[in-house]
Design a protein around this motif. Structure first.
Motif, short mmCIF file in Angstrom:
data_model
loop_
_atom_site.label_atom_id
_atom_site.label_comp_id
_atom_site.label_asym_id
_atom_site.label_seq_id
_atom_site.Cartn_x
_atom_site.Cartn_y
_atom_site.Cartn_z
N LYS A 126 0.82 -1.20 0.00
CA LYS A 126 0.00 0.00 0.00
C LYS A 126 0.86 1.26 0.00
O LYS A 126 0.58 2.22 -0.72
N VAL A 127 1.92 1.23 0.79
CA VAL A 127 2.82 2.40 0.87
C VAL A 127 3.48 2.65 -0.48
O VAL A 127 3.54 3.79 -0.95
N LYS A 128 3.96 1.60 -1.12
CA LYS A 128 4.62 1.75 -2.42
C LYS A 128 3.64 2.22 -3.48
O LYS A 128 3.99 3.05 -4.35
N ALA A 129 2.41 1.70 -3.44
CA ALA A 129 1.41 2.11 -4.42
C ALA A 129 1.07 3.59 -4.26
O ALA A 129 0.92 4.32 -5.25
N VAL A 130 0.93 4.03 -3.01
CA VAL A 130 0.64 5.44 -2.76
C VAL A 130 1.81 6.31 -3.23
O VAL A 130 1.62 7.33 -3.90
#
Length: 223
Positions: A126-130
């Motif tokens: 999720k962090v990388k996608a954001v």
């Protein structure tokens, strides 16, 4: 006579403008970093963090800028020794953060949720996608509405004179006091300087917005 006075005092006005621009850069930088962080918390954070972000935003958007300046200058200085310039940066910067958080929040939410779902399906955290998908688009989309914040804070720097920051407006007051008059002419020059730099800033941001426009999203001037 009036023209001679303006010409002779122009270096002082330009110095005041330089102080105002330094104040503007500092408070916008503080507002950008904190505002973006608040926006991310409000969209992706735990509900407790979301409520803290909302509380911060409501408080600093609900208090007039001049009251915040007085609170920080006369209140914070009772506990921590800071100058009038830093008090203005904190007061106006935190206020700007509250407004900028809503700009960034809206732009983050405008990125189609399917992109996040696709990224997660591909195995991205999720962090990388954001960080790699949502934020680059949201920041580019935020340039347009951010021009309004730039203009608003540019004008708000003039309020810092009430706590002793020697920016453009206070320099104008000094000139009027020393020349014993010429109020209309001096403040007309001040107004022209604010207008010119406000338009220059907006022009640069419009160019940047056009250059970094996200394909598929409506752009300024689109019908």
């Amino acid at each position: 006579m009036i023209v001679e006075i303006i010409i002779s005092q122009m270096p002082y006005l330009l110095h005041g403008l330089w102080v105002a621009l330094q104040l503007l850069v500092c408070l916008l930088a503080l507002g950008l970093v904190l505002g973006l962080s608040l926006a991310l918390l409000e969209v992706y954070g735990h509900w407790t963090l979301r409520w803290l972000g909302i509380l911060f935003e409501r408080i600093f958007r609900g208090i007039p800028a001049i009251v915040l300046l007085l609170l920080f200058y006369y209140g914070v200085t009772d506990f921590v020794e800071i100058g009038s310039f830093m008090a203005a940066v904190l007061a106006l910067g935190l206020r700007s953060a509250a407004y900028q958080s809503q700009i960034f929040r809206g732009c983050i939410l405008s990125v189609p949720p399917g992109q996040m779902q696709a990224a997660r399906a591909m195995g991205m955290s999720k962090v990388k996608a954001v960080r790699d998908i949502v934020l680059p688009q949201a920041l580019r989309l935020s340039i347009g509405p951010w021009t309004n914040e730039f203009s608003s804070e540019m004008k708000a720097t003039s309020l810092a004179y009430v706590i002793g920051v020697v920016e453009l407006t206070r320099q104008a007051k000094y000139i009027i006091s020393s020349t014993q008059g010429n109020i209309l002419i001096v403040f007309a020059v001040v107004a022209a300087l604010y207008f010119i730099f406000n338009r220059l800033g907006n022009w640069g941001l419009y160019k940047l917005e056009k250059r970094l426009a996200v394909p598929g999203f409506e752009q300024r001037g689109d019908a």
